[in-house]
Design a protein around this motif. Structure first.
Motif, PDB file in Angstrom:
ATOM      1  N   GLY A 276      73.195  13.996  89.444  1.00 44.69           N
ATOM      2  CA  GLY A 276      72.009  14.323  88.664  1.00 44.69           C
ATOM      3  C   GLY A 276      71.994  13.755  87.262  1.00 44.69           C
ATOM      4  N   ALA A 277      72.946  12.873  86.933  1.00 42.78           N
ATOM      5  CA  ALA A 277      73.014  12.291  85.587  1.00 42.78           C
ATOM      6  C   ALA A 277      72.237  10.980  85.537  1.00 42.78           C
ATOM      7  CB  ALA A 277      74.461  12.043  85.186  1.00 42.78           C
ATOM      8  N   LYS A 278      71.419  10.813  84.489  1.00 44.19           N
ATOM      9  CA  LYS A 278      70.670   9.576  84.292  1.00 44.19           C
ATOM     10  C   LYS A 278      71.155   8.812  83.064  1.00 44.19           C
ATOM     11  CE  LYS A 278      66.514  11.336  86.588  1.00 44.19           C
ATOM     12  NZ  LYS A 278      65.058  11.582  86.477  1.00 44.19           N
ATOM     13  N   ASN A 279      72.354   9.144  82.593  1.00 39.90           N
ATOM     14  CA  ASN A 279      72.914   8.503  81.404  1.00 39.90           C
ATOM     15  C   ASN A 279      73.046   7.002  81.589  1.00 39.90           C
ATOM     16  OD1 ASN A 279      73.881  11.319  81.825  1.00 39.90           O
ATOM     17  ND2 ASN A 279      74.697  11.071  79.774  1.00 39.90           N
TER      18      ASN A 279
ATOM     19  N   LYS B  78      75.558  15.505  82.174  1.00 44.63           N
ATOM     20  CA  LYS B  78      74.244  15.039  82.625  1.00 44.63           C
ATOM     21  C   LYS B  78      73.102  15.501  81.724  1.00 44.63           C
ATOM     22  CE  LYS B  78      73.550  18.781  85.972  1.00 44.63           C
ATOM     23  NZ  LYS B  78      73.362  19.105  87.413  1.00 44.63           N
ATOM     24  N   ASP B  79      73.307  16.588  80.999  1.00 38.10           N
ATOM     25  CA  ASP B  79      72.261  17.064  80.087  1.00 38.10           C
ATOM     26  C   ASP B  79      72.417  16.499  78.679  1.00 38.10           C
ATOM     27  OD1 ASP B  79      71.047  18.648  82.063  1.00 38.10           O
ATOM     28  OD2 ASP B  79      72.478  20.275  81.718  1.00 38.10           O
ATOM     29  N   ASP B  80      73.395  15.621  78.504  1.00 38.62           N
ATOM     30  CA  ASP B  80      73.662  15.006  77.203  1.00 38.62           C
ATOM     31  C   ASP B  80      73.385  13.511  77.313  1.00 38.62           C
ATOM     32  OD1 ASP B  80      74.565  14.080  74.788  1.00 38.62           O
ATOM     33  OD2 ASP B  80      76.670  14.600  75.117  1.00 38.62           O
ATOM     34  N   LYS B  81      72.152  13.110  77.056  1.00 35.40           N
ATOM     35  CA  LYS B  81      71.764  11.707  77.226  1.00 35.40           C
ATOM     36  C   LYS B  81      72.314  10.806  76.121  1.00 35.40           C
ATOM     37  CE  LYS B  81      69.375  12.537  80.929  1.00 35.40           C
ATOM     38  NZ  LYS B  81      69.496  13.991  80.979  1.00 35.40           N
TER      39      LYS B  81
ATOM     40  N   THR C 182      79.262  17.176  84.089  1.00 36.84           N
ATOM     41  CA  THR C 182      79.568  17.800  82.801  1.00 36.84           C
ATOM     42  C   THR C 182      78.614  17.345  81.708  1.00 36.84           C
ATOM     43  OG1 THR C 182      81.910  17.971  83.412  1.00 36.84           O
ATOM     44  CG2 THR C 182      81.379  18.117  81.059  1.00 36.84           C
TER      45      THR C 182
ATOM     46  N   HIS D 288      68.502   5.210  76.463  1.00 36.12           N
ATOM     47  CA  HIS D 288      68.164   4.692  77.777  1.00 36.12           C
ATOM     48  C   HIS D 288      67.938   3.192  77.667  1.00 36.12           C
ATOM     49  CE1 HIS D 288      64.116   5.445  76.060  1.00 36.12           C
ATOM     50  NE2 HIS D 288      63.714   4.452  76.840  1.00 36.12           N
TER      51      HIS D 288
ATOM     52  N   ALA E 142      69.738  10.274  71.995  1.00 35.39           N
ATOM     53  CA  ALA E 142      69.673  10.077  73.435  1.00 35.39           C
ATOM     54  C   ALA E 142      69.293   8.620  73.691  1.00 35.39           C
ATOM     55  CB  ALA E 142      68.642  11.010  74.052  1.00 35.39           C
TER      56      ALA E 142
ATOM     57  N   LYS F   1      85.329  17.387  75.951  1.00 35.15           N
ATOM     58  CA  LYS F   1      84.033  17.943  75.527  1.00 35.15           C
ATOM     59  C   LYS F   1      84.021  18.210  74.018  1.00 35.15           C
ATOM     60  CE  LYS F   1      82.339  21.224  78.166  1.00 35.15           C
ATOM     61  NZ  LYS F   1      82.344  22.432  79.034  1.00 35.15           N
TER      62      LYS F   1
END
Length: 491
Positions: free
Chosen positions: A360-363, A304-307, A302, A160, A158, A244
Motif C-alpha cells: 500500500g505504499a506509493k513512496n 506508507k503514510d510518510d510520503k 511502516t 512524488h 512529501a 523510525k
C-alpha cells in the motif's frame, strides 16, 4: 560502497539447511547460553507447500514433557507432522512431545518434522518458546538506552515523480542533495549496536547545517526482520524503532530520508565476493528472494503514510560480476529467480517494487543499475514496472569506477535522466581530496540532478571515504568540497 576494513566483520555463523539448492538459515543462539535452542529448517519446498524440521535442545534442568510454540508470519499452515503432536491455532503452531520422547535431559535434544502449506512468502519464524521459556536468546538481553525524542515540527516535503523531476505536493522541484549516514547496515549484524556514532538531534542538526536536504540511511534486512543470528537488542522491534526515530529526526530538520537496503542474506563466493558468510554481513550481488521482499513489505507498511520517505531498493547490484553475459545480468537484475553464478534464489527489482506497492505504499522508489550501481547503460530497457509511477534511477560513482567521466555521463546517464529522475545515491573519492567530486557535482548541477556524498562517518577518508572528522560536522579535506558546495547552492 565497500566499507573500511574495521567495519567488514563476519556475522555469527549459524546452522543451515538446503532447500532446492539454496542455503536457508536455521535459528541459532547468541551470546550467553540460552535456556533452550531451536534450529528451524525448511528441507524441501514446492508450489504452495514445504517440509520443515525443528531441532530442540534443552540447555537447562531436565524436563519430563515438553511443548514448543512459535508463530508463522506469512499465512503458512501446518497440515501434518511426525515425532511430535502438531497443531495450529490462527498463526500459533504447537509441537508437543509424544509419549516416547517427552524426556529431555540437560543438553539433550530431539527433532520433529512437519508438512505445511504456504503462499506469497515463506518467512522463517523468529521466536520460539519451550514450555513457555524463550529460546535462542540471552537470559538477560540488554536494552539500548533511550534517545531524546525528535522535534515535533517536521518539515520534510512529501515527494512524488513528475516527468523527470522529483516534486513536492505543490509541484516544486526538489533535488536530493546531501549525505549518507552509514552504520545501520553493519553495526547490528556485528553485534556492536545499531548506529555507528550519534544520531541524536544535535548530530542531525550538524548535517542540516551543511545545507543538506537529504540523508540516505543504509539498512540491514536481517536486523530489520529480527532474524535469529542478530542479537535481540539490536534486531526486530528495537532496530525498527531506532530507524523510525532516526527518520523522524531527519524529517524534523526538513531533510528527506532515503531508506536503502544495503546488506542482505545469501551465500556468494564468486567473482568480487565481499564475504563468504550466508548472513547479511556484506554487500551481495543481488537481494535474496527469501527475505528481501519481506523486508520491503515491512518497511513499506511502516512508512506508507510518510510520503517524505524515499525507498532505495538495493544498494549496489553486481550480477554482472557473476556472469559474462550482459543480457543475463540485466535479466537477473529485473526478474530475479535463478541467476547465473549466484547460488541463492534472487529477488529482482520487479519483485521488490511489487512488494512495496502490495503493502500500500506509493513512496518514491530508487533502483540502481549494474556494476555496483555505476552502469545504467540498459536501465531504460530493463526498468521494472511501477503502477504508482514513482520510480527513479539510482547511480553511484567514485573516482575508481568505470563510468566516471563526462563522456560516459553524457552517453549513458543523460538518456536516463531525459526520461526519469536520476539520483546519485553515492558520490565520493578515495584521495582525501575533492577534485573528482567537484567534477561530479558540476555535471549533476548542470543537469539539475540529485547527489549524496558518501559518507557522514568519522572513518579514514582514504578507506571510507568519510566526509567528517567529528559528528559536530567538522569536515575532512574531502568533505570540505561537498560542504562548501552545498552551502553555496543554499546560502
Amino acid at each position: 560502497m565497500r566499507h573500511p576494513p574495521r567495519s567488514v566483520l563476519s556475522a555469527t555463523a549459524g546452522a543451515f539447511a538446503l532447500v532446492s539448492g539454496a542455503v536457508v538459515p536455521a535459528v541459532t543462539a547468541q551470546g550467553a547460553t540460552p535456556a533452550c535452542t531451536v534450529e528451524y529448517a525448511v528441507t524441501a519446498q514446492w508450489d504452495n507447500g514445504f517440509q520443515g524440521t525443528v531441532k530442540i535442545t534443552n540447555n537447562r534442568a531436565a524436563v519430563n514433557g515438553w511443548k514448543l510454540t512459535f508463530d508463522f508470519a506469512a499465512g503458512q499452515k501446518v497440515t501434518q507432522g511426525w515425532n511430535a503432536k502438531w497443531s495450529q491455532s490462527a498463526t500459533t503452531v504447537t509441537a508437543a512431545n509424544e509419549s516416547w520422547n517427552g524426556t529431555l535431559g540437560t543438553g539433550a535434544g530431539t527433532t520433529a518434522g512437519f508438512l505445511a502449506s504456504w503462499s506469497g512468502t515463506n518467512a522463517v519464524p523468529t521466536a520460539f518458546r519451550l514450555n513457555g521459556t524463550p529460546c535462542n536468546t540471552d537470559p538477560d538481553p540488554t536494552t539500548p538506552p533511550p534517545t531524546d525524542p525528535p522535534p515535533a515540527d517536521g518539515t520534510a516535503p512529501a515527494l512524488h515523480v513528475s516527468g523527470t523531476r522529483l516534486v513536492d505536493a505543490a509541484g516544486r522541484t526538489r533535488r536530493l542533495l546531501g549525505v549518507n549516514r552509514s552504520g545501520g547496515e553493519f553495526m547490528c549484524v556485528q553485534g556492536r549496536g545499531i548506529w555507528d556514532g550519534p544520531v541524536d538531534d544535535a548530530a542531525i542538526k550538524a548535517i542540516a547545517d551543511w545545507k543538506a536536504d537529504a540523508v540516505r540511511i543504509p539498512l540491514n534486512e536481517e536486523c530489520w526482520l529480527g532474524l535469529s543470528d542478530i542479537k535481540p537488542e539490536y534486531g526486530g522491534a528495537h532496530y525498527i524503532n531506532a530507524v523510525k526515530d532516526l527518520v523522524a529526526r531527519v524529517e524534523a530538520h526538513g531533510l528527506t530520508p532515503v531508506l536503502d537496503l544495503h546488506w542482505t542474506y545469501g551465500q556468494y563466493t564468486g567473482n568480487s565476493a565481499g564475504c563468504s558468510d550466508v548472513h547479511a554481513g556484506c554487500q551481495k550481488p543481488m537481494p535474496d528472494l527469501r527475505y528481501a521482499p519481506s523486508f520491503w513489505s515491512s518497511v513499506a507498511g511502516t512508512f506508507k503514510d510518510d510520503k517524505a520517505a524515499v525507498f532505495d531498493l538495493f544498494n549496489e547490484p553486481y550480477p554482472d560480476r557473476a556472469t559474462p553475459s550482459t543480457t543475463d545480468a540485466w535479466t537477473c537484475w529485473r526478474d530475479g529467480g535463478t541467476c547465473p553464478g549466484i547460488p541463492y534464489e534472487v529477488a529482482g527489482m520487479q519483485d521488490l517494487v511489487d512488494s512495496i506497492r502490495a503493502a500500500g505504499a506509493k513512496n518514491v522508489i530508487l533502483a540502481g543499475g549494474l556494476a555496483y550501481s555505476n552502469d545504467l547503460s540498459q536501465w531504460l530497457t530493463y526498468r521494472p514496472t511501477d503502477p504508482a509511477g514513482n520510480l527513479a534511477a539510482a547511480y553511484h560513482v567514485y573516482n575508481f569506477n568505470t563510468c566516471a567521466d563526462e563522456s560516459c555521463w553524457n552517453s549513458t546517464l543523460a538518456p536516463v535522466a531525459a526520461q526519469v529522475p536520476l539520483v546519485a545515491g553515492e558520490v565520493g573519492e578515495n584521495t582525501c581530496a575533492h577534485g573528482f567530486v567537484d567534477q561530479v557535482m558540476k555535471w549533476f548541477d548542470d543537469h539539475a540532478l540529485s547527489y549524496l556524498g558518501w559518507t557522514w562517518n568519522t572513518w579514514d577518508c582514504s578507506s571510507g571515504p568519510s566526509l567528517i572528522t567529528s559528528y559536530d560536522g567538522t569536515p575532512t579535506t574531502y568533505g570540505t568540497g561537498l560542504r562548501d558546495h552545498l552551502r553555496a547552492l543554499n546560502p
